[in-house]
Design an enzyme around this catalytic site. Structure first.
Site, PDB file in Angstrom:
ATOM      1  N   GLY A 117     -32.389  -1.934 -32.365  1.00 54.96           N
ATOM      2  CA  GLY A 117     -32.876  -2.009 -30.993  1.00 54.96           C
ATOM      3  C   GLY A 117     -31.726  -1.933 -30.018  1.00 54.96           C
ATOM      4  N   ALA A 118     -30.733  -1.109 -30.371  1.00 57.54           N
ATOM      5  CA  ALA A 118     -29.437  -1.148 -29.684  1.00 57.54           C
ATOM      6  C   ALA A 118     -29.473  -0.614 -28.255  1.00 57.54           C
ATOM      7  CB  ALA A 118     -28.403  -0.370 -30.500  1.00 57.54           C
TER       8      ALA A 118
ATOM      9  N   ILE B 137     -31.745  -6.975 -24.930  1.00 56.03           N
ATOM     10  CA  ILE B 137     -30.978  -8.009 -25.625  1.00 56.03           C
ATOM     11  C   ILE B 137     -29.689  -7.425 -26.168  1.00 56.03           C
ATOM     12  CG2 ILE B 137     -30.963  -9.589 -27.599  1.00 56.03           C
ATOM     13  CD1 ILE B 137     -33.972  -9.934 -27.217  1.00 56.03           C
TER      14      ILE B 137
ATOM     15  N   ASN C 257     -45.003  -5.343 -36.114  1.00 58.03           N
ATOM     16  CA  ASN C 257     -43.633  -5.474 -36.588  1.00 58.03           C
ATOM     17  C   ASN C 257     -43.475  -5.452 -38.102  1.00 58.03           C
ATOM     18  OD1 ASN C 257     -42.253  -5.561 -34.101  1.00 58.03           O
ATOM     19  ND2 ASN C 257     -42.888  -7.664 -33.781  1.00 58.03           N
TER      20      ASN C 257
ATOM     21  N   ASP D 165     -33.887 -21.738 -28.620  1.00 54.93           N
ATOM     22  CA  ASP D 165     -34.611 -22.975 -28.322  1.00 54.93           C
ATOM     23  C   ASP D 165     -33.667 -24.171 -28.322  1.00 54.93           C
ATOM     24  OD1 ASP D 165     -37.305 -21.685 -28.412  1.00 54.93           O
ATOM     25  OD2 ASP D 165     -36.666 -21.308 -30.468  1.00 54.93           O
TER      26      ASP D 165
ATOM     27  N   HIS E 163     -39.707 -20.104 -33.793  1.00 61.40           N
ATOM     28  CA  HIS E 163     -39.525 -19.767 -32.381  1.00 61.40           C
ATOM     29  C   HIS E 163     -40.882 -19.404 -31.794  1.00 61.40           C
ATOM     30  CE1 HIS E 163     -37.598 -18.358 -28.774  1.00 61.40           C
ATOM     31  NE2 HIS E 163     -38.008 -17.115 -28.960  1.00 61.40           N
TER      32      HIS E 163
END
Length: 335
Positions: free
Chosen positions: A11-12, A16, A105, A159, A187
């Site tokens: 996901g480069a 994020i 996913n 978290d 999470h």
């Protein structure tokens, strides 16, 4: 200078990764003297954007970066990698729960698990960031049977960082003074943030957070729900999910795997359960862990919040029935 290590970020071209790659490349994660070969994976439609990311990496003129390899081929991306940040996944949008992301996913992490199995080093350390992270880590490890399950971890550090920040703000102290906040579970909204072992250092003295705050109602109420719902609150404000803070947490997580945890401190990670604290075995679940020599170990004793001593006789009895019901069962059922 040491030999380069090979690090992949999936996901480069995403938000994020945009923050995470810089942390990795300038030495915040693997060390200020550790050269890096960066492998950047994304889907074919994102290759143009990824090329822009590569241009920016080059323009940063970071001396640790030995090479940058952008690709849409998992076989290329995972070739001989030492560390993997699995960031790419279907993003969470406003109104979505993490369970809604699962079906989308599964395919992504099946492919990446198979690519790791065929191409990565067998001692590769894999951090799953994409949600639902604990389930995705379990799926990924299933399709990479030649790599130890213990090498796959899921991120709950965001978290933990949120919890430390909330406590620090409440006590009007620096977040660096807050240690040993625990995240149990995963999470998601079923997680249980726990500060019964957390400490704060003020004026050279270290005391338990409960003793310092003297506000049990807040610690057992609004504090927990704030952390559980923080991601949704960020989405409501930004109209996008957490990115900068998620990237920082991913870097923190992998840094601790690589460099270990300080004596007397532990961190929260989603790891394969051995049944500790009554959690179901063989799921990926967030526990407090110590890390040495790149190997994690679930902490089996907890700090006494008054005396600051390890009490092994508390370790199995520290979680009451209500806590176990709220924390463990929803996670087990979700798998």
């Amino acid at each position: 200078m040491a030999s380069p290590i090979r690090v992949v970020v999936t996901g480069a071209a995403g938000q994020i990764a945009y923050s995470l790659i810089y942390q990795i490349a300038k030495g915040d994660v693997f060390g200020a003297n550790q050269p890096i070969s960066l492998l950047l994976l994304d889907i074919p439609p994102m290759m143009g954007v990824l090329e822009g990311v590569v241009m920016e990496i080059n323009d940063c003129a970071l001396h640790l970066v030995q090479e940058v390899i952008p690709t849409d081929d998992p076989a290329v991306a995972f070739k001989d990698v030492d560390a993997a940040f699995l960031v790419g996944s279907m993003p969470r949008k406003q109104g979505m729960e993490r369970k809604d992301l699962l079906s989308a996913n599964v395919k992504i992490f099946k492919v990446q698990g198979e690519a790791l199995d065929k191409n990565a080093k067998k001692n590769v350390k894999v951090l799953v960031v994409g949600n639902p992270a604990n389930t995705n880590a379990l799926i990924c490890s299933k399709y990479a049977p030649s790599i130890p399950r213990e090498n796959f971890t899921a991120m709950t550090r965001l978290d933990q960082n949120r919890g430390r920040a909330q406590i620090a703000a409440r006590l009007k102290t620096n977040v660096g003074n807050i240690k040993n906040v625990i995240i149990w579970g995963n999470h998601s909204a079923t997680q249980v943030p726990d500060v019964r072992s957390a400490t704060v250092t003020v004026g050279g003295s270290t005391i338990g957070v409960y003793e310092a705050l003297k506000d049990d109602a807040w610690l057992q109420g609004d504090f927990i729900t704030t952390i559980q719902k923080r991601g949704a609150a960020v989405i409501a404000a930004r109209k996008m999910s957490s990115a900068m803070s998620a990237a920082k947490a991913a870097g923190d997580h992998m840094r601790d795997i690589w460099q270990g945890t300080p004596p007397g401190e532990f961190v929260s990670m989603g790891v394969i359960s051995d049944g500790s604290y009554g959690a179901p075995k063989d799921i990926v679940f967030s526990f407090p862990v110590n890390i040495q020599n790149k190997e994690w170990k679930i902490v089996q004793v907890m700090f006494d919040t008054v005396n600051q001593t390890f009490l092994s006789d508390r370790s199995r009895n520290c979680l009451d029935k209500t806590f176990i019901t709220n924390c463990f069962q929803p996670v087990a059922g979700s798998l």
